[in-house]
Design an enzyme around this catalytic site. Sequence first.
Site, mmCIF file in Angstrom:
data_model
loop_
_atom_site.group_PDB
_atom_site.id
_atom_site.type_symbol
_atom_site.label_atom_id
_atom_site.label_comp_id
_atom_site.label_asym_id
_atom_site.label_seq_id
_atom_site.Cartn_x
_atom_site.Cartn_y
_atom_site.Cartn_z
ATOM 1 N N CYS A 1 0.800 -1.199 0.000
ATOM 2 C CA CYS A 1 0.000 0.000 0.000
ATOM 3 C C CYS A 1 0.850 1.274 0.000
ATOM 4 O O CYS A 1 0.423 2.290 -0.484
ATOM 5 C CB CYS A 1 -0.905 -0.039 1.227
ATOM 6 S SG CYS A 1 -2.307 1.016 1.157
ATOM 7 N N ARG B 1 -3.111 4.428 5.452
ATOM 8 C CA ARG B 1 -3.646 3.686 4.309
ATOM 9 C C ARG B 1 -4.078 2.275 4.691
ATOM 10 O O ARG B 1 -4.816 1.630 3.965
ATOM 11 C CB ARG B 1 -2.578 3.586 3.212
ATOM 12 C CG ARG B 1 -2.273 4.907 2.514
ATOM 13 C CD ARG B 1 -1.013 4.773 1.665
ATOM 14 N NE ARG B 1 -0.856 5.916 0.772
ATOM 15 C CZ ARG B 1 -0.961 5.858 -0.548
ATOM 16 N NH1 ARG B 1 -1.234 4.710 -1.128
ATOM 17 N NH2 ARG B 1 -0.790 6.929 -1.294
ATOM 18 N N TRP C 1 -0.308 -4.272 1.947
ATOM 19 C CA TRP C 1 -1.653 -4.809 2.162
ATOM 20 C C TRP C 1 -1.769 -6.017 1.249
ATOM 21 O O TRP C 1 -1.653 -5.909 0.039
ATOM 22 C CB TRP C 1 -2.695 -3.753 1.820
ATOM 23 C CG TRP C 1 -4.104 -4.151 2.103
ATOM 24 C CD1 TRP C 1 -4.751 -4.125 3.305
ATOM 25 C CD2 TRP C 1 -5.057 -4.628 1.142
ATOM 26 N NE1 TRP C 1 -6.049 -4.550 3.151
ATOM 27 C CE2 TRP C 1 -6.270 -4.859 1.842
ATOM 28 C CE3 TRP C 1 -5.027 -4.863 -0.225
ATOM 29 C CZ2 TRP C 1 -7.414 -5.322 1.215
ATOM 30 C CZ3 TRP C 1 -6.163 -5.323 -0.852
ATOM 31 C CH2 TRP C 1 -7.339 -5.551 -0.135
ATOM 32 N N ASN D 1 3.715 -1.591 -5.395
ATOM 33 C CA ASN D 1 2.276 -1.466 -5.184
ATOM 34 C C ASN D 1 1.590 -1.882 -6.469
ATOM 35 O O ASN D 1 2.056 -1.542 -7.565
ATOM 36 C CB ASN D 1 1.881 -0.022 -4.872
ATOM 37 C CG ASN D 1 2.296 0.412 -3.489
ATOM 38 O OD1 ASN D 1 2.726 -0.393 -2.679
ATOM 39 N ND2 ASN D 1 2.173 1.702 -3.224
ATOM 40 N N GLY D 2 0.434 -2.546 -6.361
ATOM 41 C CA GLY D 2 -0.315 -2.918 -7.547
ATOM 42 C C GLY D 2 -0.437 -4.423 -7.694
ATOM 43 O O GLY D 2 -0.148 -5.187 -6.772
ATOM 44 N N GLU E 1 -24.479 3.023 4.638
ATOM 45 C CA GLU E 1 -23.216 3.503 5.197
ATOM 46 C C GLU E 1 -23.080 3.114 6.666
ATOM 47 O O GLU E 1 -21.998 2.744 7.130
ATOM 48 C CB GLU E 1 -23.114 5.022 5.019
ATOM 49 C CG GLU E 1 -21.925 5.675 5.701
ATOM 50 C CD GLU E 1 -20.574 5.223 5.169
ATOM 51 O OE1 GLU E 1 -19.558 5.575 5.794
ATOM 52 O OE2 GLU E 1 -20.518 4.516 4.132
ATOM 53 N N LYS F 1 -20.047 0.836 8.181
ATOM 54 C CA LYS F 1 -19.157 1.263 9.259
ATOM 55 C C LYS F 1 -19.100 0.224 10.370
ATOM 56 O O LYS F 1 -18.045 -0.067 10.905
ATOM 57 C CB LYS F 1 -19.628 2.610 9.840
ATOM 58 C CG LYS F 1 -19.300 3.798 8.978
ATOM 59 C CD LYS F 1 -17.793 4.016 8.921
ATOM 60 C CE LYS F 1 -17.379 4.728 7.646
ATOM 61 N NZ LYS F 1 -17.448 3.926 6.428
#
Length: 609
Positions: free
Chosen positions: A2, A27, A74, A103-104, A482, A486
Site C-alpha cells: 500500500c 492507508r 496490504w 504497489n499494484g 453507510e 461502518k
Amino acid sequence: MCGIVGAVAQRNITPILVEGLKRLEYRGYDSCGVALHVDGKLQRSRSTARVAELESQINEAGMQGFTGIAHTRWATHGAPASHNAHPHFSPNEANARIALVHNGIIENHDELRAELSALGYVFQSQTDTEVIAHLVDHMYSGDLFETVKLAVKRLHGAYAIAVFSREEPHRVVAARQGSPLIVGVGKGENFVASDAMALAGTTDQIIYLEEGDVVDLQLGKCWIVDVDGRSVEREVKTVHAHTGAAELGPYRHYMQKEIFEQPRVIGDTLEGVTGIMPELFGDGAARVFKEIDRVLILACGTSYYAGLTAKYWIESVAKVPVAVEIASEYRYRDTVPHPKTLVVTITQSGETADTLAALKHARSLGMVHTLTICNVATSAMVRECALAYITRAGVEVGVASTKAFTTQLAALFLLTLTLAQVNGHLSDEQEATYLKQMRHLPVAIAAVLALEPQIIAWADDFARKDNALFLGRGIHYPIALEGALKLKEISYIHAEAYPAGELKHGPLALVTDEMPVVTIAPNDALLEKLKSNMQEVRARGGQLYVFADVDSRITSGDGLHVIRLPEHYGLLSPILHVAALQLLAYHTALAKGTDVDKPRNLAKSVTVE
C-alpha cells in the site's frame, strides 16, 4: 499496495524511510519493511507488526544507509507473513543484488514465475512482486535505469515500483503504471513515495509521475522518461503536505477524532461559498452544466453511498436524471453512453484504481464532461477530470471513512443546487434558504455529536451481537447502507441495510430478539410508512434502535430504544444521521476491543483493482 518510500542521499536515510512509513500507516497495511545499501551489501528488516516494531528492529540491528527503500504492504498475493513482506531481494537473501518494493497487481505473474523458475530462480514468497525482482535481476546489464525500462515492458497490470542495486550505490529507479507515485526533489538528494505526505518535513518539492514514467534518482539527478522512452520534464510543484493528523489530542483513536472534526471540516469545505454559481466547480463549468442533460456518478465503497444520496438530491431538486455505478463493475459491462452526460467521480484519495479506470472507460465512450469530488487537490483524479470540487476534510487517518464522507455530501449538495440553478429550478428564495441551512450544518452536527453518551449505552448492547440490520427510507436508505458498512468494517459484526419497505420481502425472516434493527426515522413524508415497518419488527420480537428527529413522535418502550436528534434538517438530514451512526460503529468496536483505526484486511487507499 500500500505504501512506498525511497531515498538517495548523502546522509543516513533510515529515519526518513521509517517516518515516511509512519505517515503512510493511515492507508492500512499488514506488514512492513526497509532495505538499505550498507557497506556494499543489501540489508533489510521486515515485520508483520506495526511500523513502530519495525523501527525497534532496525535500531537494534543498527541499520544505517544512504540509499534505500521501504514499504507497507496490504496483502493481495500471499498471506500477511514475513516472507511475503516487502522489500523483496534477488537472486536470494545471501547474495542479494536487487531490492524492490511494489504497489499494484501484476496480472501475468504466473507466466513470468514459470519462466524465471526455469532459469533457476527460487521463489521465497507467494507474491507477484518477487517476480519483478527476479525479472530485473535476470535482465540486469550493469545499468539499473536501462534494465528497469526494459523490464517494465514485460509487466501486465498495475504497478508502482522502486528498486535499487548492490552494484550501483546512490541510485534508485522507480516506475509507475496505474498506481500512484511521486518524486521528492531535495538539495543533493532525491526521494520517491506513494504520497506527498510520506515526505512531509523532508521536502515540499514534488513531481507527480505520469502513466508509464520511469525515473532515475541519483544524488544530483532526477531523470524521467515517458512510456515511449523519451526524456521528459515534469513540473516540480511546491506541496505543503498536511501533517496535523499525527496528533490525537484528547481522543482515543483517529476515527473518533475525525468524527468530531466534522463540524469544522464541513465549515472549511463550504468556506467562501456565498452564493450558488457554476464557477465553484472550476473554469468552464457554466458551459458544461448547460450542455449536459444527465449525470453518471462513479465511485466505490463509502463514496458510492455518497453518490446514491446525491441521486435523490439531484433528481428531486435539479430535475436531472442520475445513474450511480459501482466503479469496479461499470467498465466490465455493456452500457449505453450519451455525450451529454456529466461524469462525476467521488473519491477521498483521488487515487482509487477502480474509479480512475471507470473514468477513463467513460471518456473512451465519448463522455468528455468530467467532474470529481475529491479530498486531495494534487491527486490523479483531479488531474484527469476537467472540473473539480475539492473537499477540505484534511488527512483522514482512520481506514473507515467519516469526515471525508460528510464533506463529500456537502459538496454534492452544492452540485445539486448549482445544476438546479442552471436548469431554472432554483429560485432566489430557495437558494437563500438552502445556503442558510448549509451554513448552520456545523452547529447542527455538533449537537448530534453531543449525543455520544446515549450512543455509548447502545454500543454496549451491540458489542454482544453477531448480526445487525439497518433500515432507512428515501434519502436515508444510502445512509443506512453507510451505517451498516461502518459497523462491519471496524467491529466485524455482520450488518446489512435495506430500504425499510423491503423488510417484508425477505429480511424479516432474520428478525429475532438477538437481531438489533437500527432504524433512521427523520420526520419526513415517509415517517408513517416507516412506523408501520417498525411495527413489523416489534411483532416478531425484534429489538429496535431508532435514531429519530425531535418531533417524530416515536417514544421508547419494550423492545423500542429511541435517541432523538436535536432537529429535523430536511434534505440535509442524511449528514446529521450518519454522524450518529458513525459514533455507534465506533463505540461498538471500542467495546469489542478491535483495532478501530486499522481494521483487519482493509486498506485506506485502494490502488489495485
